[in-house]
Write a protein that holds these residues in place. Structure first.
Motif, PDB file in Angstrom:
ATOM      1  N   PRO A  51       0.921  -1.268   0.024  1.00 40.08           N
ATOM      2  CA  PRO A  51      -0.017   0.070   0.011  1.00 40.08           C
ATOM      3  C   PRO A  51       0.852   1.079  -0.059  1.00 40.08           C
ATOM      4  CG  PRO A  51      -0.986  -1.680   1.408  1.00 40.08           C
ATOM      5  CD  PRO A  51       0.301  -2.077   1.197  1.00 40.08           C
ATOM      6  N   ALA A  52       1.692   1.247   0.918  1.00 41.53           N
ATOM      7  CA  ALA A  52       2.782   2.421   0.772  1.00 41.53           C
ATOM      8  C   ALA A  52       3.409   2.870  -0.667  1.00 41.53           C
ATOM      9  CB  ALA A  52       3.669   2.536   1.823  1.00 41.53           C
ATOM     10  N   ALA A  53       3.768   1.875  -1.202  1.00 44.29           N
ATOM     11  CA  ALA A  53       4.323   2.115  -2.588  1.00 44.29           C
ATOM     12  C   ALA A  53       3.292   2.372  -3.555  1.00 44.29           C
ATOM     13  CB  ALA A  53       4.916   0.567  -2.917  1.00 44.29           C
ATOM     14  N   TYR A  54       2.072   1.826  -3.382  1.00 45.53           N
ATOM     15  CA  TYR A  54       0.880   2.331  -4.236  1.00 45.53           C
ATOM     16  C   TYR A  54       0.449   3.729  -4.076  1.00 45.53           C
ATOM     17  CZ  TYR A  54       0.140  -2.866  -4.203  1.00 45.53           C
ATOM     18  OH  TYR A  54      -0.005  -4.182  -4.427  1.00 45.53           O
ATOM     19  N   ARG A  55       0.466   4.158  -3.033  1.00 43.09           N
ATOM     20  CA  ARG A  55       0.429   5.466  -2.839  1.00 43.09           C
ATOM     21  C   ARG A  55       1.322   6.204  -3.125  1.00 43.09           C
ATOM     22  NH1 ARG A  55      -2.891   2.621   0.241  1.00 43.09           N
ATOM     23  NH2 ARG A  55      -4.976   3.826   0.853  1.00 43.09           N
ATOM     24  N   ASP A  56       2.512   6.178  -3.016  1.00 42.33           N
ATOM     25  CA  ASP A  56       3.895   7.033  -3.652  1.00 42.33           C
ATOM     26  C   ASP A  56       3.672   6.870  -5.137  1.00 42.33           C
ATOM     27  OD1 ASP A  56       4.957   7.497  -1.102  1.00 42.33           O
ATOM     28  OD2 ASP A  56       6.166   5.830  -1.350  1.00 42.33           O
ATOM     29  N   TYR A  57       3.202   5.887  -5.604  1.00 39.01           N
ATOM     30  CA  TYR A  57       3.028   5.935  -7.101  1.00 39.01           C
ATOM     31  C   TYR A  57       1.916   6.765  -7.617  1.00 39.01           C
ATOM     32  CZ  TYR A  57       1.999   3.520 -11.552  1.00 39.01           C
ATOM     33  OH  TYR A  57       1.888   3.408 -13.189  1.00 39.01           O
ATOM     34  N   VAL A  58       0.759   6.918  -6.864  1.00 42.04           N
ATOM     35  CA  VAL A  58      -0.210   7.589  -7.256  1.00 42.04           C
ATOM     36  C   VAL A  58       0.077   9.061  -7.088  1.00 42.04           C
ATOM     37  CG1 VAL A  58      -2.636   7.795  -6.718  1.00 42.04           C
ATOM     38  CG2 VAL A  58      -1.951   6.044  -6.793  1.00 42.04           C
ATOM     39  N   LYS A  59       0.741   9.438  -6.042  1.00 43.74           N
ATOM     40  CA  LYS A  59       1.091  10.778  -5.779  1.00 43.74           C
ATOM     41  C   LYS A  59       1.901  11.262  -6.960  1.00 43.74           C
ATOM     42  CE  LYS A  59       3.251  14.016  -2.459  1.00 43.74           C
ATOM     43  NZ  LYS A  59       4.134  14.652  -3.473  1.00 43.74           N
ATOM     44  N   PHE A  60       2.990  10.403  -7.237  1.00 42.95           N
ATOM     45  CA  PHE A  60       4.145  10.807  -8.253  1.00 42.95           C
ATOM     46  C   PHE A  60       3.091  11.045  -9.609  1.00 42.95           C
ATOM     47  CE2 PHE A  60       6.610   9.503 -12.312  1.00 42.95           C
ATOM     48  CZ  PHE A  60       7.629  10.375 -11.852  1.00 42.95           C
ATOM     49  N   HIS A  61       2.237  10.079  -9.858  1.00 42.36           N
ATOM     50  CA  HIS A  61       1.202  10.079 -11.238  1.00 42.36           C
ATOM     51  C   HIS A  61       0.395  11.601 -11.375  1.00 42.36           C
ATOM     52  CE1 HIS A  61      -1.436   9.269 -14.177  1.00 42.36           C
ATOM     53  NE2 HIS A  61      -2.672   9.153 -13.374  1.00 42.36           N
ATOM     54  N   ILE A  62       0.041  11.807 -10.128  1.00 40.78           N
ATOM     55  CA  ILE A  62      -0.952  13.149  -9.955  1.00 40.78           C
ATOM     56  C   ILE A  62      -0.181  14.237 -10.389  1.00 40.78           C
ATOM     57  CG2 ILE A  62      -2.092  14.456  -8.549  1.00 40.78           C
ATOM     58  CD1 ILE A  62      -3.503  12.128  -7.256  1.00 40.78           C
ATOM     59  N   ASP A  63       1.000  14.384  -9.450  1.00 43.73           N
ATOM     60  CA  ASP A  63       2.153  15.584  -9.901  1.00 43.73           C
ATOM     61  C   ASP A  63       2.513  15.401 -11.168  1.00 43.73           C
ATOM     62  OD1 ASP A  63       2.098  16.053  -7.117  1.00 43.73           O
ATOM     63  OD2 ASP A  63       3.891  15.068  -6.757  1.00 43.73           O
ATOM     64  N   ALA A  64       2.857  14.662 -11.706  1.00 40.49           N
ATOM     65  CA  ALA A  64       3.351  14.369 -13.091  1.00 40.49           C
ATOM     66  C   ALA A  64       2.204  14.856 -14.127  1.00 40.49           C
ATOM     67  CB  ALA A  64       3.927  13.038 -13.570  1.00 40.49           C
ATOM     68  N   PHE A  65       1.086  14.284 -14.096  1.00 44.80           N
ATOM     69  CA  PHE A  65      -0.111  14.544 -14.597  1.00 44.80           C
ATOM     70  C   PHE A  65      -0.541  16.122 -14.891  1.00 44.80           C
ATOM     71  CE2 PHE A  65      -4.727  15.271 -15.208  1.00 44.80           C
ATOM     72  CZ  PHE A  65      -5.117  14.373 -16.279  1.00 44.80           C
ATOM     73  N   LEU A  66      -0.301  16.856 -13.354  1.00 44.37           N
ATOM     74  CA  LEU A  66      -0.884  18.231 -13.509  1.00 44.37           C
ATOM     75  C   LEU A  66       0.429  18.877 -14.275  1.00 44.37           C
ATOM     76  CD1 LEU A  66      -2.596  18.291  -9.929  1.00 44.37           C
ATOM     77  CD2 LEU A  66      -3.588  18.443 -12.302  1.00 44.37           C
ATOM     78  N   ARG A  67       1.692  18.602 -13.950  1.00 42.49           N
ATOM     79  CA  ARG A  67       2.575  19.193 -14.724  1.00 42.49           C
ATOM     80  C   ARG A  67       2.613  19.139 -16.233  1.00 42.49           C
ATOM     81  NH1 ARG A  67       5.982  17.028 -10.644  1.00 42.49           N
ATOM     82  NH2 ARG A  67       6.805  15.469 -11.934  1.00 42.49           N
ATOM     83  N   ALA A  68       2.056  18.108 -16.726  1.00 44.58           N
ATOM     84  CA  ALA A  68       2.015  17.980 -18.194  1.00 44.58           C
ATOM     85  C   ALA A  68       0.685  18.709 -18.776  1.00 44.58           C
ATOM     86  CB  ALA A  68       1.715  16.358 -18.284  1.00 44.58           C
ATOM     87  N   PHE A  69      -0.591  18.465 -17.869  1.00 46.48           N
ATOM     88  CA  PHE A  69      -1.622  19.212 -18.413  1.00 46.48           C
ATOM     89  C   PHE A  69      -2.336  20.271 -17.821  1.00 46.48           C
ATOM     90  CE2 PHE A  69      -1.560  14.451 -19.707  1.00 46.48           C
ATOM     91  CZ  PHE A  69      -1.636  14.740 -21.063  1.00 46.48           C
ATOM     92  N   GLY A  70      -1.390  20.789 -16.795  1.00 46.31           N
ATOM     93  CA  GLY A  70      -2.172  22.276 -15.964  1.00 46.31           C
ATOM     94  C   GLY A  70      -1.851  23.222 -17.119  1.00 46.31           C
ATOM     95  N   PRO A  71      -2.055  24.274 -16.765  1.00 37.15           N
ATOM     96  CA  PRO A  71      -1.918  25.631 -17.559  1.00 37.15           C
ATOM     97  C   PRO A  71      -0.544  25.695 -18.146  1.00 37.15           C
ATOM     98  CG  PRO A  71      -3.133  26.231 -15.639  1.00 37.15           C
ATOM     99  CD  PRO A  71      -2.537  24.903 -15.170  1.00 37.15           C
ATOM    100  N   VAL A  72      -0.421  26.136 -19.167  1.00 36.54           N
ATOM    101  CA  VAL A  72       0.733  26.779 -19.779  1.00 36.54           C
ATOM    102  C   VAL A  72       1.422  27.795 -19.154  1.00 36.54           C
ATOM    103  CG1 VAL A  72       2.011  27.360 -22.088  1.00 36.54           C
ATOM    104  CG2 VAL A  72       0.237  25.849 -22.052  1.00 36.54           C
ATOM    105  N   PRO A  73       2.431  27.793 -18.307  1.00 33.37           N
ATOM    106  CA  PRO A  73       2.902  29.055 -17.699  1.00 33.37           C
ATOM    107  C   PRO A  73       3.282  30.319 -18.931  1.00 33.37           C
ATOM    108  CG  PRO A  73       4.703  27.349 -17.930  1.00 33.37           C
ATOM    109  CD  PRO A  73       3.350  26.935 -18.391  1.00 33.37           C
ATOM    110  N   PRO A  74       3.197  31.356 -18.128  1.00 35.27           N
ATOM    111  CA  PRO A  74       3.512  32.564 -18.902  1.00 35.27           C
ATOM    112  C   PRO A  74       5.055  32.633 -19.480  1.00 35.27           C
ATOM    113  CG  PRO A  74       2.467  33.206 -16.853  1.00 35.27           C
ATOM    114  CD  PRO A  74       2.793  31.841 -16.875  1.00 35.27           C
TER     115      PRO A  74
END
Length: 219
Positions: A193-216
């Motif tokens: 479970p701890a590894a699953y949660r680390d994996y998901v946190k990494f995924h959310i961070d990477a997902f939002l960096r990839a598809f969040g707003p384009v920085p000015p």
């Protein structure tokens, strides 16, 4: 106590006893499925609680009925609770994704995910109605809610617009399916479970960096 009062308690007693027996059957079946998979037999369920097979059939007319009851308790009901949390959430998209992630991991941990994943993948032909219940009432409703959240976030600028939002949803869902496969004995092993949660946190961070707003420009 009057005879009338005693009589009024009889149906309540019978109902409570029936509820208890149904609970015993479900718990025994859940243990057997976790040990043997869905190949366990109804007579094994009966033996596990010390009753006859006809007694089990009195509550669950067939094995598929029993499986559906377990699915309802372990997957459908908690999915409905998770969807209610998502529907009530009004904050930024990261918080919603974290709610979804934690809820999904919890459902996987508590929902005999190994047996249910095997059922969905391997037994769709023999039990199409049961496999369909998983697709429509668990996976389908979750996908729909995430898709709606992504559409709202694209409209407000929290996520950048993409040509096909469905691809975005599938991309976000992929790690959760990977974890389900790992729990079922497939895929690249992970350390619990701890590894699953680390994996998901990494995924959310990477997902939002990839598809969040384009920085000015120049930021």
């Amino acid at each position: 106590m009057t005879t009338a009062a005693q009589g009024s308690e009889v149906p309540e007693f019978r109902s409570a006893r029936a509820d208890l027996r149904r609970r015993q059957i479900l718990d025994a079946a859940r243990r057997l499925v976790s040990e043997k998979g869905f190949g366990c037999r109804m007579d094994e369920v009966a033996a596990a609680i010390g009753v006859t097979k006809p007694a089990v059939y009195r509550y669950f007319p067939g094995k598929d009925t029993l499986i559906r009851a377990m699915l309802e308790e372990d997957l459908v009901v908690p999915t409905k609770a998770l969807v209610a949390r998502i529907d009530a959430y009004e904050g930024p998209i990261r918080g919603l994704l974290e709610i979804f992630a934690e809820g999904t991991l919890s459902i996987q941990e508590n929902g005999l995910s190994r047996g249910y994943m095997a059922l969905a993948m391997d037994e769709a032909q023999s039990r199409p109605d049961v496999a369909g219940l998983i697709r429509e009432n668990v996976l389908g409703v979750s996908v729909m809610r995430v898709a709606q959240a992504f559409q709202r976030s694209m409209a407000t600028g929290e996520l950048r617009k993409v040509e096909d939002p469905t691809l975005l949803v599938r991309l976000f869902f992929a790690p959760f399916m990977q974890i389900a496969l790992v729990r079922g004995g497939f895929g690249v092993p992970m350390d619990g479970p701890a590894a699953y949660r680390d994996y998901v946190k990494f995924h959310i961070d990477a997902f939002l960096r990839a598809f969040g707003p384009v920085p000015p420009s120049g930021a």
